[in-house]
Design an enzyme around this catalytic site. Sequence first.
Site, mmCIF file in Angstrom:
data_model
loop_
_atom_site.group_PDB
_atom_site.id
_atom_site.type_symbol
_atom_site.label_atom_id
_atom_site.label_comp_id
_atom_site.label_asym_id
_atom_site.label_seq_id
_atom_site.Cartn_x
_atom_site.Cartn_y
_atom_site.Cartn_z
ATOM 1 N N GLY A 96 0.793 -1.234 0.000
ATOM 2 C CA GLY A 96 0.000 0.000 0.000
ATOM 3 C C GLY A 96 0.822 1.280 0.000
ATOM 4 O O GLY A 96 0.281 2.363 -0.194
ATOM 5 N N GLY A 97 2.132 1.160 0.242
ATOM 6 C CA GLY A 97 3.016 2.323 0.117
ATOM 7 C C GLY A 97 2.731 3.432 1.114
ATOM 8 O O GLY A 97 2.106 3.229 2.160
ATOM 9 N N ALA A 151 2.845 25.556 4.238
ATOM 10 C CA ALA A 151 1.378 25.661 4.118
ATOM 11 C C ALA A 151 0.872 24.946 2.871
ATOM 12 O O ALA A 151 0.042 25.461 2.130
ATOM 13 C CB ALA A 151 0.966 27.132 4.105
ATOM 14 N N ALA A 171 6.616 20.124 6.993
ATOM 15 C CA ALA A 171 5.826 19.640 5.848
ATOM 16 C C ALA A 171 6.111 20.539 4.653
ATOM 17 O O ALA A 171 5.241 21.251 4.169
ATOM 18 C CB ALA A 171 4.337 19.645 6.210
ATOM 19 N N ILE A 172 7.381 20.494 4.212
ATOM 20 C CA ILE A 172 7.781 21.406 3.130
ATOM 21 C C ILE A 172 7.789 20.704 1.777
ATOM 22 O O ILE A 172 8.242 21.269 0.793
ATOM 23 C CB ILE A 172 9.163 22.036 3.413
ATOM 24 C CG1 ILE A 172 10.230 20.946 3.602
ATOM 25 C CG2 ILE A 172 9.107 22.938 4.651
ATOM 26 C CD1 ILE A 172 11.645 21.479 3.543
ATOM 27 N N ALA A 215 -1.726 10.033 -5.194
ATOM 28 C CA ALA A 215 -1.972 8.599 -5.320
ATOM 29 C C ALA A 215 -2.739 8.262 -6.593
ATOM 30 O O ALA A 215 -2.414 7.292 -7.297
ATOM 31 C CB ALA A 215 -2.751 8.115 -4.101
ATOM 32 N N HIS A 272 -31.535 18.062 -7.036
ATOM 33 C CA HIS A 272 -31.831 19.095 -6.038
ATOM 34 C C HIS A 272 -32.371 18.446 -4.772
ATOM 35 O O HIS A 272 -33.209 17.555 -4.863
ATOM 36 C CB HIS A 272 -32.884 20.065 -6.594
ATOM 37 C CG HIS A 272 -33.339 21.073 -5.578
ATOM 38 N ND1 HIS A 272 -32.554 22.132 -5.219
ATOM 39 C CD2 HIS A 272 -34.478 21.144 -4.840
ATOM 40 C CE1 HIS A 272 -33.195 22.842 -4.301
ATOM 41 N NE2 HIS A 272 -34.357 22.262 -4.045
#
Length: 471
Positions: free
Chosen positions: A45-46, A188, A277-278, A326, A450
């Site tokens: 699953g990586g 970000a 988280a760059i 993914a 709707h």
Amino acid sequence: MADAAPSSTYDVVIIGGGPGGYNAAIRAGQLGLRAACIEMRETLGGTCLNVGCMPSKALLHASELFEAVTREFPTLGIEVGAPKLNLARMMSQKQDSVNALTKGIEFLFKKNKVDWIRGRGRIAGKGQVEVTSADGSKTLLTAKDIVIATGSEPTPLPGVAFEADRVVDSTGALSLSAVPKHLIVVGAGIIGLELGSVWRRLGALVTVVEYLDRISPGMDKDLATAFQRVLTKQGMTFRLGAKVTASKTGKDGVELTVEPSAGGAAETMKGDVVLVAIGRRPYTEGLGLETVGVAVDKRGFLVSDHFKVAEGVWVMGDVTYGPMLAHKAEEDAVAVIELIAGKAGHVDYNLVPSVVYTAPEVAWVGKTEDQLKAEGVAYKAGKFPFTANSRAKINHETDGFVKVLADAATDRILGVHILGPQAGEMIGEACVAMAFGGSSEDIARVCHPHPTRSEAVKQAAMGVEGWTMQA
Ligand code: FAD
């Protein structure tokens, strides 16, 4: 699963069992090719299934409901008192789901007669892959075609060393043992904003530090501005145009050195956990690329010509060009295996949608307004706010809008951008329309159910020709 006794000769040997590799293996099996997939993790699953898409979505779902108890329930007339967090249970239900999903891939391998070879694969020359298993033993596999699907890893930040539970990458942020008091997210992008949202909802103060003067590079600027406003309203704090240059970990937390990106005086910022988280970088460690003359570019991505990197060697997913997603890896997988099987294979990266699974979600496909301007394409835009969508209004989910961009001369849809509830589910309609070369009028004149949020897509499409009726 008991390991299959693998034959050492295959039509295709795939290195890596993530969304690229496992889908390639399944498609190869379907087409009657004798296939093996080498994976060095304990499970298939990586990144996606083990430490990426799936565990992050499990925590996003759980934390969204946790926050709804205080933020939404009272508005709806539901009074249950303050919710109590059982973080250990939240983490274990996440892991249970991940385990079930990875087992599912094992089942699909069996069903399609694919051998999972456990261990680390290394190309050993044309048509040869050496596998080193956990106990150090080596096996040599031969194959007509070799597929590289080794994926990516988090990019480290110079000057900021990872430290368990203190300075973490996305994998660490998916398994913190306690809710941080102050989480500083560096970057970000999608991953930073999703995981930042999880911990903010669970009680952390979250500050996001970003090098650029905007969030989510790649996202339409209009959308990014509105998205930042929503996240700020939810309680996230942003420090834009700032770079983190160093970190120091002490007993009571982490001190970061932060400087303006454009230059200027440095200052310090303190948090008890830092998430770096760059971005992600291609993973090719010890792969033996030199044995078959495969080149990498300056950033480490494998240079390919329509998925081919050398005679009989192919590449797919995060380790090569295109969006690091993914579903892109999955499309690559089908294209590569069909090319190997003598069929046609192609993926249009302009039609790969992106989704941020926050609440509201952000989803888009095709070109942004800035891209169209840079390319000198004349376009028209139609926009529709969720404040005017009946379903969103009834559900008190009115943040955001839909924007449809279409060619000014032909009306062909060039991009669709959505900030709103379940935008990720809605973007599929735009993908299909664009894959068929559809026009904004095609969406505008198709009957939508709707009341649904998807009516906002129709109304935005109507707006391209100036006949939005409900706003
Ligand atoms: P990977 O999934 O990285 O798989 C590569 C596999 O190869 C790994 O299991 C690795 O162990 C194995 N491997 C590497 N080298 C060898 C070797 N030599 N021998 C044997 N095995 C080897 N994408 C989305 O589309 N939607 C999302 O919501 C999303 N959320 C994400 C959230 C997070 C926190 C992260 C980190 C990523 C997320 N992604 C998401 C990105 C997504 O996970 C990747 O784009 C995707 O997994 C890439 O697939 P891949 O097959 O190319 O590589």
